[in-house]
Design a protein around this motif. Structure first.
Motif, PDB file in Angstrom:
ATOM      1  N   ASP A  15       0.837  -1.217   0.000  1.00 41.09           N
ATOM      2  CA  ASP A  15       0.000   0.000   0.000  1.00 41.09           C
ATOM      3  C   ASP A  15       0.868   1.261   0.000  1.00 41.09           C
ATOM      4  OD1 ASP A  15      -2.455  -1.440   0.182  1.00 41.09           O
ATOM      5  OD2 ASP A  15      -2.056  -1.767   2.303  1.00 41.09           O
ATOM      6  N   LEU A  16       1.975   1.223   0.733  1.00 37.96           N
ATOM      7  CA  LEU A  16       2.883   2.370   0.775  1.00 37.96           C
ATOM      8  C   LEU A  16       3.586   2.566  -0.558  1.00 37.96           C
ATOM      9  CD1 LEU A  16       4.387   1.868   4.343  1.00 37.96           C
ATOM     10  CD2 LEU A  16       2.550   3.415   3.649  1.00 37.96           C
ATOM     11  N   GLN A  17       3.853   1.465  -1.244  1.00 34.90           N
ATOM     12  CA  GLN A  17       4.440   1.570  -2.580  1.00 34.90           C
ATOM     13  C   GLN A  17       3.452   2.217  -3.550  1.00 34.90           C
ATOM     14  OE1 GLN A  17       5.511  -2.533  -3.214  1.00 34.90           O
ATOM     15  NE2 GLN A  17       7.592  -2.252  -2.438  1.00 34.90           N
ATOM     16  N   LYS A  18       2.168   1.895  -3.397  1.00 37.20           N
ATOM     17  CA  LYS A  18       1.141   2.556  -4.220  1.00 37.20           C
ATOM     18  C   LYS A  18       1.115   4.049  -3.926  1.00 37.20           C
ATOM     19  CE  LYS A  18      -2.069  -1.353  -4.680  1.00 37.20           C
ATOM     20  NZ  LYS A  18      -3.425  -1.860  -4.341  1.00 37.20           N
ATOM     21  N   MET A  19       1.233   4.395  -2.640  1.00 38.12           N
ATOM     22  CA  MET A  19       1.250   5.801  -2.268  1.00 38.12           C
ATOM     23  C   MET A  19       2.452   6.506  -2.895  1.00 38.12           C
ATOM     24  SD  MET A  19       1.253   7.561   1.529  1.00 38.12           S
ATOM     25  CE  MET A  19       2.962   7.094   1.858  1.00 38.12           C
ATOM     26  N   PHE A  20       3.605   5.818  -2.934  1.00 37.98           N
ATOM     27  CA  PHE A  20       4.799   6.379  -3.559  1.00 37.98           C
ATOM     28  C   PHE A  20       4.531   6.750  -5.015  1.00 37.98           C
ATOM     29  CE2 PHE A  20       8.254   5.059  -6.455  1.00 37.98           C
ATOM     30  CZ  PHE A  20       9.163   6.082  -6.220  1.00 37.98           C
ATOM     31  N   TRP A  21       3.940   5.831  -5.771  1.00 38.10           N
ATOM     32  CA  TRP A  21       3.676   6.096  -7.196  1.00 38.10           C
ATOM     33  C   TRP A  21       2.614   7.182  -7.359  1.00 38.10           C
ATOM     34  CZ3 TRP A  21       7.154   4.730 -10.436  1.00 38.10           C
ATOM     35  CH2 TRP A  21       7.895   3.562 -10.249  1.00 38.10           C
ATOM     36  N   ARG A  22       1.632   7.186  -6.471  1.00 36.84           N
ATOM     37  CA  ARG A  22       0.563   8.178  -6.583  1.00 36.84           C
ATOM     38  C   ARG A  22       1.001   9.562  -6.103  1.00 36.84           C
ATOM     39  NH1 ARG A  22      -4.694   5.774  -7.143  1.00 36.84           N
ATOM     40  NH2 ARG A  22      -5.694   7.480  -6.033  1.00 36.84           N
ATOM     41  N   SER A  23       2.194   9.647  -5.508  1.00 36.09           N
ATOM     42  CA  SER A  23       2.711  10.952  -5.087  1.00 36.09           C
ATOM     43  C   SER A  23       3.373  11.698  -6.238  1.00 36.09           C
ATOM     44  CB  SER A  23       3.730  10.775  -3.953  1.00 36.09           C
ATOM     45  OG  SER A  23       4.951  10.229  -4.431  1.00 36.09           O
ATOM     46  N   LEU A  24       3.645  11.002  -7.338  1.00 37.98           N
ATOM     47  CA  LEU A  24       4.377  11.628  -8.451  1.00 37.98           C
ATOM     48  C   LEU A  24       3.605  12.785  -9.101  1.00 37.98           C
ATOM     49  CD1 LEU A  24       5.988   8.480 -10.143  1.00 37.98           C
ATOM     50  CD2 LEU A  24       7.003  10.062  -8.490  1.00 37.98           C
ATOM     51  N   PRO A  25       2.300  12.671  -9.324  1.00 41.36           N
ATOM     52  CA  PRO A  25       1.583  13.810  -9.932  1.00 41.36           C
ATOM     53  C   PRO A  25       1.098  14.834  -8.902  1.00 41.36           C
ATOM     54  CG  PRO A  25       0.112  11.948  -9.786  1.00 41.36           C
ATOM     55  CD  PRO A  25       1.444  11.469  -9.268  1.00 41.36           C
ATOM     56  N   MET A  26       1.810  14.976  -7.792  1.00 43.45           N
ATOM     57  CA  MET A  26       1.384  15.841  -6.686  1.00 43.45           C
ATOM     58  C   MET A  26       1.036  17.259  -7.134  1.00 43.45           C
ATOM     59  SD  MET A  26       0.788  16.352  -3.452  1.00 43.45           S
ATOM     60  CE  MET A  26       1.358  14.819  -2.726  1.00 43.45           C
ATOM     61  N   GLU A  27       1.786  17.801  -8.090  1.00 48.10           N
ATOM     62  CA  GLU A  27       1.591  19.208  -8.473  1.00 48.10           C
ATOM     63  C   GLU A  27       0.734  19.373  -9.723  1.00 48.10           C
ATOM     64  OE1 GLU A  27       5.124  21.934  -7.238  1.00 48.10           O
ATOM     65  OE2 GLU A  27       5.994  20.206  -8.247  1.00 48.10           O
ATOM     66  N   PHE A  28       0.176  18.294 -10.238  1.00 49.85           N
ATOM     67  CA  PHE A  28      -0.610  18.402 -11.468  1.00 49.85           C
ATOM     68  C   PHE A  28      -1.881  19.217 -11.273  1.00 49.85           C
ATOM     69  CE2 PHE A  28       1.045  14.385 -13.874  1.00 49.85           C
ATOM     70  CZ  PHE A  28       2.322  14.899 -13.782  1.00 49.85           C
ATOM     71  N   SER A  29      -2.423  19.216 -10.058  1.00 46.86           N
ATOM     72  CA  SER A  29      -3.674  19.923  -9.801  1.00 46.86           C
ATOM     73  C   SER A  29      -3.458  21.123  -8.886  1.00 46.86           C
ATOM     74  CB  SER A  29      -4.683  18.956  -9.155  1.00 46.86           C
ATOM     75  OG  SER A  29      -4.155  18.422  -7.947  1.00 46.86           O
ATOM     76  N   TRP A  30      -2.243  21.656  -8.858  1.00 52.85           N
ATOM     77  CA  TRP A  30      -1.904  22.775  -7.973  1.00 52.85           C
ATOM     78  C   TRP A  30      -2.703  24.017  -8.362  1.00 52.85           C
ATOM     79  CZ3 TRP A  30      -0.369  27.706  -7.382  1.00 52.85           C
ATOM     80  CH2 TRP A  30       0.320  28.078  -6.222  1.00 52.85           C
ATOM     81  N   HIS A  31      -3.235  24.712  -7.367  1.00 54.35           N
ATOM     82  CA  HIS A  31      -3.874  26.002  -7.630  1.00 54.35           C
ATOM     83  C   HIS A  31      -3.768  26.868  -6.386  1.00 54.35           C
ATOM     84  CE1 HIS A  31      -7.603  25.036  -5.355  1.00 54.35           C
ATOM     85  NE2 HIS A  31      -7.360  23.809  -5.779  1.00 54.35           N
TER      86      HIS A  31
END
Length: 275
Positions: A15-31
């Motif tokens: 589950d933590l590995q999934k979180m790692f991959w899902r952290s990559l687009p962190m700034e895609f929805s920045w506003h």
């Protein structure tokens, strides 16, 4: 890397590995309104779904909870995500758990971790990678861009993965010990106080409001801004932030707040009320 686990832990290394991959687009929805809040909610969503598997209301409240303001150096965001999942796990098990402490901890960690992350990764490692890559690229070497990507991204990805694992490990171990020792209420109070301090510091740094108004004329004129600074530095930014906070609590549309800010700002600048 060996992780401390127990039979009671819901979140696993996978589950933590999934979180790692899902952290990559962190700034895609920045506003500007809440910055990385959607990226953070996306990062921890799968973990929350597992924690609140049979509790749709709990899952809904958790996802809504993590749509609050969040901003941090992206590469260290999984560390906060891991701690949050550990706290959400505690919340799912303890009906008396204070959920306000979760966002308080997030607010507390944003500033210090951003200071470390920005300094080491963006201010040091990236500059070093650019220097080496550029020096080779201007000589026509294809190694320039390749080395730039490797020098920056290999340590950055390694740190992101380490943070994904270590955040949950620390959260699961230490928060449980704190709860068992009876110090959880004091911990929550301390986290809330630090969170408020971080928000106060951000208000002073990020909200810029000054006035050029003065009493009198010439060299003997007394500037109102100096008087306000003598009473309480950052008084105007604090007052403006309070106004926006009260308007948002009344659920005023953010678009109207932006338009109103532009209109009032232009008018006050035109008549010399604000600088």
């Amino acid at each position: 890397m060996k992780m401390t686990t127990s039979n009671e832990n819901v979140i696993t290394k996978k589950d933590l590995q999934k979180m790692f991959w899902r952290s990559l687009p962190m700034e895609f929805s920045w506003h500007y309104e809440r910055q990385m809040h959607m990226g953070f909610a996306f990062m921890v969503a799968k973990g929350l779904e597992k924690i609140y598997k049979d509790d749709k209301k709990g899952l809904s409240e958790a996802l809504e909870r993590h749509l609050e303001f969040f901003n941090i150096t992206p590469h260290v965001s999984p560390f906060v995500g891991g701690i949050v999942l550990a706290m959400e796990e505690m919340n799912a098990k303890d009906p008396n758990f204070d959920t306000s402490s979760i966002n308080a901890v997030k607010a507390t960690l944003m500033g210090p971790l951003s200071g470390i992350g920005d300094s080491l990764l963006l201010g040091t490692l990236r500059v070093l990678a650019i220097g080496i890559g550029t020096s080779l690229a201007v000589q026509g070497s294809a190694l320039g861009p390749i080395l730039f990507l490797l020098i920056f991204n290999v340590p950055a990805f390694a740190l992101r993965y380490f943070c994904s694992m270590k955040g949950y490990e620390l959260g699961a171990n230490y928060l449980t010990k704190i709860q068992q020792s009876g110090l959880m209420k004091k911990f929550m109070l301390a986290a809330s106080i630090l969170g408020v301090m971080v928000i106060g510091g951000m208000t002073n740094e990020l909200v810029s409001v000054t006035t050029p108004l003065a009493i009198g004329s010439g060299e003997s004129a007394t500037h109102i801004q100096d008087i306000l600074n003598g009473i309480l530095p950052g008084m105007l930014p604090l007052a403006v932030t309070g106004i926006y906070y009260s308007l948002m609590k009344k659920e005023i549309n953010v678009l109207w707040l932006i338009i109103g800010t532009a209109v009032v700002g232009i008018a006050c600048a035109q008549f010399g009320i604000l600088g």
